[in-house]
Design a protein around this motif. Sequence first.
Motif, mmCIF file in Angstrom:
data_model
loop_
_atom_site.group_PDB
_atom_site.id
_atom_site.type_symbol
_atom_site.label_atom_id
_atom_site.label_comp_id
_atom_site.label_asym_id
_atom_site.label_seq_id
_atom_site.Cartn_x
_atom_site.Cartn_y
_atom_site.Cartn_z
ATOM 1 N N ILE A 147 0.872 -1.173 0.000
ATOM 2 C CA ILE A 147 0.000 0.000 0.000
ATOM 3 C C ILE A 147 0.905 1.217 0.000
ATOM 4 O O ILE A 147 1.695 1.397 0.928
ATOM 5 C CB ILE A 147 -0.932 0.013 1.215
ATOM 6 N N ASN A 148 0.802 2.030 -1.009
ATOM 7 C CA ASN A 148 1.706 3.168 -1.145
ATOM 8 C C ASN A 148 1.138 4.446 -0.547
ATOM 9 O O ASN A 148 1.864 5.224 0.060
ATOM 10 C CB ASN A 148 2.039 3.396 -2.622
ATOM 11 N N VAL A 149 -0.140 4.653 -0.734
ATOM 12 C CA VAL A 149 -0.807 5.838 -0.208
ATOM 13 C C VAL A 149 -2.180 5.427 0.315
ATOM 14 O O VAL A 149 -2.911 4.714 -0.361
ATOM 15 C CB VAL A 149 -0.991 6.943 -1.276
ATOM 16 N N MET A 150 -2.483 5.876 1.515
ATOM 17 C CA MET A 150 -3.817 5.662 2.065
ATOM 18 C C MET A 150 -4.399 7.027 2.389
ATOM 19 O O MET A 150 -3.731 7.858 3.010
ATOM 20 C CB MET A 150 -3.765 4.804 3.316
ATOM 21 N N THR A 151 -5.619 7.255 1.952
ATOM 22 C CA THR A 151 -6.269 8.550 2.152
ATOM 23 C C THR A 151 -7.669 8.343 2.713
ATOM 24 O O THR A 151 -8.383 7.427 2.297
ATOM 25 C CB THR A 151 -6.360 9.312 0.827
ATOM 26 N N TRP A 152 -8.019 9.199 3.627
ATOM 27 C CA TRP A 152 -9.387 9.257 4.147
ATOM 28 C C TRP A 152 -10.065 10.499 3.572
ATOM 29 O O TRP A 152 -9.489 11.586 3.589
ATOM 30 C CB TRP A 152 -9.414 9.308 5.667
ATOM 31 N N TYR A 153 -11.275 10.307 3.086
ATOM 32 C CA TYR A 153 -12.119 11.385 2.600
ATOM 33 C C TYR A 153 -13.405 11.386 3.418
ATOM 34 O O TYR A 153 -13.732 10.413 4.090
ATOM 35 C CB TYR A 153 -12.497 11.174 1.125
ATOM 36 N N ARG A 154 -14.140 12.472 3.306
ATOM 37 C CA ARG A 154 -15.464 12.504 3.910
ATOM 38 C C ARG A 154 -16.405 13.303 3.023
ATOM 39 O O ARG A 154 -15.981 14.170 2.259
ATOM 40 C CB ARG A 154 -15.420 13.088 5.323
ATOM 41 N N GLN A 155 -17.672 12.975 3.148
ATOM 42 C CA GLN A 155 -18.695 13.683 2.399
ATOM 43 C C GLN A 155 -19.892 13.920 3.296
ATOM 44 O O GLN A 155 -20.529 12.956 3.747
ATOM 45 C CB GLN A 155 -19.101 12.907 1.150
ATOM 46 N N ALA A 156 -20.148 15.188 3.543
ATOM 47 C CA ALA A 156 -21.303 15.578 4.341
ATOM 48 C C ALA A 156 -22.502 15.768 3.413
ATOM 49 O O ALA A 156 -22.337 16.007 2.214
ATOM 50 C CB ALA A 156 -21.001 16.865 5.095
ATOM 51 N N PRO A 157 -23.710 15.684 3.937
ATOM 52 C CA PRO A 157 -24.910 15.849 3.101
ATOM 53 C C PRO A 157 -24.890 17.179 2.363
ATOM 54 O O PRO A 157 -24.659 18.229 2.965
ATOM 55 C CB PRO A 157 -26.045 15.797 4.121
ATOM 56 N N GLY A 158 -25.096 17.123 1.055
ATOM 57 C CA GLY A 158 -25.157 18.329 0.251
ATOM 58 C C GLY A 158 -23.816 18.956 -0.063
ATOM 59 O O GLY A 158 -23.765 20.039 -0.645
ATOM 60 N N LYS A 159 -22.734 18.281 0.324
ATOM 61 C CA LYS A 159 -21.396 18.838 0.086
ATOM 62 C C LYS A 159 -20.569 17.873 -0.756
ATOM 63 O O LYS A 159 -20.866 16.689 -0.855
ATOM 64 C CB LYS A 159 -20.693 19.117 1.414
ATOM 65 N N GLN A 160 -19.496 18.426 -1.336
ATOM 66 C CA GLN A 160 -18.593 17.600 -2.116
ATOM 67 C C GLN A 160 -17.696 16.782 -1.194
ATOM 68 O O GLN A 160 -17.437 17.158 -0.048
ATOM 69 C CB GLN A 160 -17.738 18.478 -3.035
ATOM 70 N N ARG A 161 -17.232 15.667 -1.733
ATOM 71 C CA ARG A 161 -16.283 14.863 -0.973
ATOM 72 C C ARG A 161 -14.990 15.648 -0.798
ATOM 73 O O ARG A 161 -14.511 16.287 -1.730
ATOM 74 C CB ARG A 161 -16.019 13.551 -1.713
ATOM 75 N N GLU A 162 -14.424 15.595 0.412
ATOM 76 C CA GLU A 162 -13.194 16.335 0.684
ATOM 77 C C GLU A 162 -12.151 15.425 1.308
ATOM 78 O O GLU A 162 -12.479 14.477 2.021
ATOM 79 C CB GLU A 162 -13.465 17.517 1.627
#
Length: 123
Positions: A30-45
Amino acid sequence: VQLQASGGGLVQPGGSLRLSCAASGSIFSINVMTWYRQAPGKQRELVATIVTTAAGGTTRYADSVKGRFTISIDNAKKTSYLQMNSLEPEDTAVYYCNADLRRSDSGGYGSYWGQGTQVTVSS
């Protein structure tokens, strides 16, 4: 290759949660692990990322979570963790993990997503 995210739930403001993302299958590294989140009505960040190819790992965080969240990875277990402290209502979102990895069967590289886990911060 599969990524399984877990650890979400309901927590009061100021509380903590630890998310896990377990990778399984034909994985060489595994070279890169990233966590994203997406709130209701918003773009994934992007929330946090760790580059495991660098010595000791290199991490990067969104400004909104710096000092509160910590990303880590256990290469032996092929599992990433996102320790979230001092949670705020604004942290409420579905959290996704993403891994850039090298497969052990083909030697090729790919990007894979977990299914998401809900985090709700509310009193």
